[in-house]
Enzyme design. Structure first.
Site, PDB file in Angstrom:
ATOM      1  N   ASP A  21    -101.183  50.020  40.710  1.00  0.00           N
ATOM      2  CA  ASP A  21    -101.756  49.676  39.599  1.00  0.00           C
ATOM      3  C   ASP A  21    -101.948  50.885  38.786  1.00  0.00           C
ATOM      4  O   ASP A  21    -102.664  51.961  39.793  1.00  0.00           O
ATOM      5  CB  ASP A  21    -102.860  48.802  40.805  1.00  0.00           C
ATOM      6  CG  ASP A  21    -104.243  48.488  39.820  1.00  0.00           C
ATOM      7  OD1 ASP A  21    -103.802  48.343  38.638  1.00  0.00           O
ATOM      8  OD2 ASP A  21    -105.021  48.622  39.783  1.00  0.00           O
ATOM      9  N   ASN A  23    -103.831  51.034  36.439  1.00  0.00           N
ATOM     10  CA  ASN A  23    -105.772  50.897  35.196  1.00  0.00           C
ATOM     11  C   ASN A  23    -106.242  51.236  36.589  1.00  0.00           C
ATOM     12  O   ASN A  23    -107.162  50.461  35.719  1.00  0.00           O
ATOM     13  CB  ASN A  23    -105.457  50.458  34.169  1.00  0.00           C
ATOM     14  CG  ASN A  23    -104.927  48.951  34.024  1.00  0.00           C
ATOM     15  OD1 ASN A  23    -104.554  48.521  35.509  1.00  0.00           O
ATOM     16  ND2 ASN A  23    -105.253  47.938  32.839  1.00  0.00           N
ATOM     17  N   ASP A  25    -107.646  48.178  38.136  1.00  0.00           N
ATOM     18  CA  ASP A  25    -108.534  46.728  38.225  1.00  0.00           C
ATOM     19  C   ASP A  25    -108.041  46.166  39.271  1.00  0.00           C
ATOM     20  O   ASP A  25    -108.027  45.514  39.204  1.00  0.00           O
ATOM     21  CB  ASP A  25    -107.747  46.495  36.915  1.00  0.00           C
ATOM     22  CG  ASP A  25    -106.424  45.906  36.840  1.00  0.00           C
ATOM     23  OD1 ASP A  25    -105.483  46.042  37.475  1.00  0.00           O
ATOM     24  OD2 ASP A  25    -106.366  45.357  35.810  1.00  0.00           O
ATOM     25  N   ASP A 200     -85.090  30.789  39.751  1.00  0.00           N
ATOM     26  CA  ASP A 200     -86.319  30.277  41.123  1.00  0.00           C
ATOM     27  C   ASP A 200     -85.954  28.642  41.134  1.00  0.00           C
ATOM     28  O   ASP A 200     -85.773  27.498  39.754  1.00  0.00           O
ATOM     29  CB  ASP A 200     -87.523  29.648  40.090  1.00  0.00           C
ATOM     30  CG  ASP A 200     -88.954  29.740  41.398  1.00  0.00           C
ATOM     31  OD1 ASP A 200     -88.721  30.676  41.643  1.00  0.00           O
ATOM     32  OD2 ASP A 200     -89.425  28.711  40.990  1.00  0.00           O
ATOM     33  N   GLU A 255     -81.414  31.137  43.460  1.00  0.00           N
ATOM     34  CA  GLU A 255     -82.462  30.657  44.444  1.00  0.00           C
ATOM     35  C   GLU A 255     -82.005  29.398  45.416  1.00  0.00           C
ATOM     36  O   GLU A 255     -81.432  28.905  44.645  1.00  0.00           O
ATOM     37  CB  GLU A 255     -83.866  30.833  44.224  1.00  0.00           C
ATOM     38  CG  GLU A 255     -84.284  30.598  45.055  1.00  0.00           C
ATOM     39  CD  GLU A 255     -85.682  30.259  45.481  1.00  0.00           C
ATOM     40  OE1 GLU A 255     -86.841  30.676  46.337  1.00  0.00           O
ATOM     41  OE2 GLU A 255     -86.672  29.443  44.962  1.00  0.00           O
TER      42      GLU A 255
HETATM   43  C1  GLC Z   1     -89.786  29.557  44.490  1.00  0.00           C
HETATM   44  C2  GLC Z   1     -90.811  30.966  44.578  1.00  0.00           C
HETATM   45  C3  GLC Z   1     -92.042  30.913  45.543  1.00  0.00           C
HETATM   46  C4  GLC Z   1     -92.814  29.522  44.496  1.00  0.00           C
HETATM   47  C5  GLC Z   1     -91.567  28.307  44.039  1.00  0.00           C
HETATM   48  C6  GLC Z   1     -92.073  27.874  42.775  1.00  0.00           C
HETATM   49  O1  GLC Z   1     -89.437  29.163  46.035  1.00  0.00           O
HETATM   50  O2  GLC Z   1     -89.792  31.999  44.714  1.00  0.00           O
HETATM   51  O3  GLC Z   1     -92.371  32.139  44.801  1.00  0.00           O
HETATM   52  O4  GLC Z   1     -93.480  29.352  44.589  1.00  0.00           O
HETATM   53  O5  GLC Z   1     -90.410  28.356  43.490  1.00  0.00           O
HETATM   54  O6  GLC Z   1     -91.498  27.891  41.533  1.00  0.00           O
HETATM   55 CA    CA Z   2    -103.895  47.352  36.423  1.00  0.00          CA
END
Ligand code: GLC
Ligand code: CA
Length: 559
Positions: A21, A23, A25, A200, A255
Site C-alpha cells: 500500500d 498511500n 489507505d 478466469d 484457470e
Molecule cells: C476464479 C477466481 C476467484 C473468483 C472466481 C469468480 O475462480 O480465481 O477468485 O472468485 O473465479 O470470478
Molecule cells: Ca493504497
C-alpha cells in the site's frame, strides 16, 4: 516441442489488494507494486500476473468487473499502470493481466442497460430465463458461492444466471457482440504491451443448450459435466486465439476449473491453437473431499504422485501446463501441504523443490517465497471473503453448523488465508500499510517477513531466489522425462529427470521423521545442486533424508 519464452519462466501472482500500500489507505495499489519491482527482479521472477486491477465494486475483490478498460480508482490511475508496465519491461520481466470474461459486475453498464427492458440492445448480453412452472428458478443450478445460480429480476419477471455471486451475472458468449466486446478489451491491453492473460474460469463460458437440470452427483462432477466444457467452448477459444492472442507476442494461462486430464488436450494441445497452458485443480483440491469447507482428507502423498503422473502422461509432448500449489483461492501452501510449525522453513523450501521440478511453467503465489502461513480469524467480523461469508450465513441460517464450527472450517480452508497483507518487515501491519488494512495482517509478521529473510542466507526467500536461478540452467528441471523411484512409498517422493544427456535426481521427504531411500545409481559422482539442509548423509547405495529434506542431485551425464 514448441519452445516459447514462457516455458522456462517463473510466474509470480500478485494479489494487488494485499501486496503493498503506497498511500497508506489500507489497500494495496499499483504504485505499491512499482515500489517492489526491484524485489521481484532480484527474486528471479520472469512474469508477473496481477489479479484483476479493473474498475469493480469489489463484491468479489475485482473478479466482478464494471469496466474492462479502466483501472480501479483504489489501485491508482492509467498513468500508474503505464508506468508499472514500462518499469516491469525495463527489468526484463513480463506482465499478464487477469481476464474475467465469464461474467462481469451487475454494475457494468451492459447489465444496467440489460435490466431496463426485455428489448434493450444489451439484454442478450446475459442469460435470462422465465421462472419454472412453480415460479422458482428456471433450473436447479447452484452458484459456486452457495444458493441458486439464478436471481429474480422483478421488473421483467425473469431470472438471470450468475454462477458466482448475484453481483456477477454471466455473460452470454453466444452473442457475437459479447465476444467482440471482450476481444476488443483484450486488444486494448495488448496494444499497450501487456504480455498475456490469466483467464478466469474460462471453461465456463459456453452454457449447455436449454439449461438442463444438473443430475444429483457431487458438485465437482456437476462442474465438469454441466457448467464447464459447454458445446461452443472450443469454437470461442479458437476464435479468441485466432483473432487476438496469436496476433501478439502474448500467451494465455487458463484457470482449469472443470478440466480433467482426459479432456485437457482439447484446451492446450499445441495443434488445436486454443490456450497456451492451464493450471488444473487436482493438486490444489487434493485434500478437499466434498465441498471446499466441509470435509478434508489428510494429505496423501501417493495420491499426489498419482495426480502429477496422470497429468504428465496426458499432456506430455502435446501441450503445456503451469504448476501452482497455492493462489488467492486456497489456504496457504505450507499450511496445507507442509508443516507450518516445527518444519516451517524446511517444508516451505521442499515444496518449492517439488513444484520447480515438475514439467511446466512454475507458478508461485505472493508470500509463499517467505513461507507465509494461514491466519486464525477470531470472529466472523474479521472474515472478508464473500465465499466464506456466504458459506457461513447459509449454514448458520439452516442450522447445519454452529457458529464456532463454521468459523473453524473457514479458518482451515477459507480464501482469506492467502489474502492477508504481504509481510515486508516487523513494523506495524508487517510494513504493508500504516493504516488498518482491509483484511487484518497475520500477527506472525514479526517472525515471518521479507526484511528478516533478506539478510539471512539460509532463509526461504534466498532459497527461492537461488532455486529459480538454477532451474533455468538445467533443462531437465522443466522439460525432463520422468522416471519414478519409491512410487509406493507414502513418505518419499523420488524421481529422476532426463533431458538429452542431462540427468537430475530429486529426493523429497514428506514426513516428520528421517527416512532412508535406497538408490541404484552411482551417487558418489553426483553433484548436489539443491539441498534445503546443510548436510546430506549418504553411502554407496542409500541416502538419509531428514524431516522435510529436499535434494536435487545432478547425475553424471548420460552417454
Ligand atoms: C476464479 C477466481 C476467484 C473468483 C472466481 C469468480 O475462480 O480465481 O477468485 O472468485 O473465479 O470470478
Ligand atoms: Ca493504497
Amino acid at each position: 516441442m514448441k519452445l516459447s519464452w514462457f516455458k522456462k519462466g517463473t510466474i509470480y501472482q500478485i494479489y494487488p489488494r494485499s501486496f503493498n500500500d503506497s498511500n497508506n489507505d489500507g489497500i494495496g495499489d499499483l504504485r505499491g507494486i512499482i515500489e517492489k519491482l526491484d524485489y521481484l527482479e532480484h527474486l528471479n521472477i520472469d512474469i508477473l500476473w496481477l489479479s484483476p486491477i479493473f474498475s469493480s465494486p469489489n463484491d468479489d475483490n475485482g473478479y466482478d468487473i464494471s469496466d474492462y478498460c479502466s483501472i480501479m480508482p483504489e489501485f491508482g490511475t492509467m498513468d500508474d499502470f503505464d508506468e508499472l508496465l514500462r518499469e516491469t519491461h525495463k527489468r526484463g520481466m513480463r506482465l499478464i493481466l487477469d481476464l474475467v470474461a465469464n461474467h462481469c459486475s451487475d454494475e457494468h453498464m451492459w447489465f444496467e442497460e440489460a435490466k431496463k427492458s426485455k428489448d434493450n440492445p444489451y439484454r442478450d448480453y446475459f442469460h435470462w430465463r422465465k421462472p419454472s412452472a412453480d415460479g422458482g428458478p428456471p433450473n436447479n443450478w447452484k452458484s459456486f458461492f452457495g444458493g441458486s445460480a439464478w436471481e429474480y429480476d422483478s421488473a421483467s419477471g425473469e431470472y438471470y444466471l450468475h454462477l458466482f455471486t448475484k453481483k456477477q451475472p454471466d455473460l452470454n458468449w453466444k452473442n457475437p457482440k459479447v465476444r467482440k466486446e471482450i476481444f476488443d478489451a483484450m486488444r486494448f491491453w495488448l496494444d499497450k504491451g501487456v504480455d498475456g492473460f490469466r483467464m478466469d474460469v474460462i471453461p465456463l463460458i459456453s452454457k449447455r443448450e436449454g439449461y438442463p437440470n444438473a443430475p444429483d452427483v457431487g458438485f465437482r462432477k456437476i462442474i465438469e459435466d454441466v457448467y464447464a466444457n459447454g458445446p461452443n467452448l472450443h469454437e470461442y477459444l479458437r476464435e479468441m486465439n485466432d483473432k487476438v492472442i496469436s496476433q501478439y507476442d502474448a500467451f494465455s494461462l487458463a484457470e482449469g476449473v472443470g478440466i480433467d486430464h482426459n479432456n485437457a488436450g482439447l484446451y492446450i494441445d499445441y495443434d488445436r491453437k486454443e490456450l497456451d497452458m492451464l493450471y488444473h485443480f487436482d493438486i490444489l483440491e487434493c485434500t478437499i473431499v466434498n465441498g471446499k469447507f466441509e470435509e478434508a482428507s489428510p494429505f496423501d502423498l501417493i495420491n499426489m504422485k498419482n495426480i502429477f503422473k496422470k497429468w504428465r502422461d496426458a499432456v506430455h509432448q502435446k501441450g503445456w501446463l503451469a504448476n501452482a500449489m497455492g493462489n488467492h483461492d486456497f489456504a496457504r501452501m505450507v499450511s496445507r501441504f507442509g508443516n507450518d510449525k516445527e518444519y516451517w522453513a524446511a517444508s516451505s523450501k521442499m515444496l518449492l523443490i517439488m513444484q520447480a521440478t515438475q514439467n511446466g511453467t512454475l507458478n508461485i503465489y505472493q508470500g509463499d517465497e517467505i513461507g507465509m502461513t494461514n491466519i486464525v480469524l477470531e470472529s466472523i467480523d474479521e472474515v472478508k471473503d464473500v465465499q466464506s461469508l456466504n458459506f457461513y450465513n447459509e449454514n448458520i441460517e439452516n442450522e447445519k453448523y454452529s457458529k464456532q464450527l463454521a468459523l473453524e472450517m473457514i479458518n482451515r480452508e477459507g480464501r482469506d488465508n492467502a489474502r492477508t497483507p504481504m509481510q515486508w518487515n516487523d513494523e506495524i501491519n508487517g510494513g504493508f500499510s500504516m493504516h488498518d488494512p482491509w483484511l487484518k495482517a497475520n500477527p506472525n509478521y514479526d517472525k515471518i517477513n521479507v526484511e528478516l529473510q533478506q539478510n539471512d542466507p539460509n532463509s526461504i526467500l534466498n532459497f527461492y531466489r537461488n532455486l529459480l536461478k538454477i532451474r533455468k540452467q538445467y533443462d531437465a528441471f522443466v522439460f525432463g522425462d520422468f522416471e519414478e523411484l519409491e512410487y509406493n512409498n507414502p513418505s518419499l517422493y523420488v524421481y529422476k529427470k532426463v533431458f538429452g544427456g542431462e540427468q537430475i535426481m530429486v529426493l523429497l521427504n514428506f514426513s516428520n521423521i528421517t527416512n532412508t531411500c535406497t538408490i541404484q545409481e552411482e551417487i558418489n559422482t553426483a553433484i548436489v545442486l539443491i539441498n534445503n539442509y546443510d548436510t546430506l548423509t549418504a553411502d554407496q547405495k542409500s541416502i538419509n533424508l531428514e524431516p522435510y529434506q529436499g535434494v536435487v542431485l545432478k547425475l553424471k551425464n548420460k552417454a
